[in-house]
Write an enzyme that holds these catalytic residues in place. Structure first.
Site: not given
Length: 236
Positions: A101-103
């Site tokens: 999951l990206d930031r």
């Protein structure tokens, strides 16, 4: 397995540090009897400072990832490992995120030290659905659901159309998407293809697993039956 090796593999310290724990009387069985470094033990019976031992190899946990944390160990900022006990970084085999999951995305993240299971989950052959809830910068046009379900949407710089995805409208600028593949920044790029922009993104479900009431930033180990539900959802 000898106790000293077990403790070291689970990240309680080097072998030397694990021996020191035993000599200090901090490692006992469930009845409170002190254990020694060379003892052969059942992990379920071991206590460190009175607390049950971390699960041995085969650990699978779900984490409610907050916005602002990344899944990389090399990132200089906040990482998901900061939300786990420090010794989890030292486990052997290592514990790793199952996918990313990206930031700027929150929600359900699975982590495991079982490499075969990790690859089974992320394999396209498993076809495990993933559910996301997206907040958008502009109102929905009204044709997005049909476009995403068509199986013809081609993302920028790609030459293979996306698999059909389901979309449910939650409000003028909110939507729930169910994906059956995991391309790079897929939800964000799907809406970008319609001229819109994702301003918030949350993953609420993977297969049959949902976050439920797990608070943001917290984690828990999964039971075997929960893993069965993870794969069962892909076959329905």
């Amino acid at each position: 397995m000898k106790l000293v090796r077990l403790l070291a593999n689970l990240g309680y310290g080097s072998r030397k540090q694990a021996v020191a724990l035993c000599r200090q009387g901090r490692v006992t069985d469930a009845a409170g009897e002190v254990l020694y470094a060379d003892d052969k033990v059942d992990p379920a019976e071991v206590r460190v400072d009175g607390e049950p031992l971390d699960p041995p190899q085969g650990l699978v946990l779900m984490l409610h990832k907050p916005v602002g944390h990344t899944c990389s160990t090399k990132d200089p900022g906040r990482v998901v490992y900061d939300l786990l006990p420090p010794r989890f970084r030292l486990r052997n085999p290592a514990i790793s995120p199952v996918g990313r999951l990206d930031r700027d995305t929150s929600g359900l993240l699975l982590m495991t030290d079982d490499g075969a299971l990790l690859h089974r989950i992320v394999s396209p052959k498993s076809a495990i659905p993933k559910v996301y809830e997206a907040g958008l910068a502009q109102d929905l046009r009204g044709d997005e659901a049909a476009l995403f379900a068509s199986g013809t949407l081609l993302l920028e710089s790609e030459d293979t159309p996306l698999l059909p995805a389901e979309m449910e409208t939650l409000g003028p600028r909110r939507a729930r998407l169910t994906l059956h593949e995991g391309r790079y920044h897929q939800v964000r790029r799907m809406f970008a293809a319609t001229g819109n922009r994702v301003v918030s993104l949350h993953r609420s479900r993977i297969g049959g697993l949902a976050l439920g009431d797990l608070p943001e930033g917290r984690w828990r180990a999964l039971a075997p039956a929960e893993l069965d539900s993870l794969f069962g959802a892909a076959s329905r």
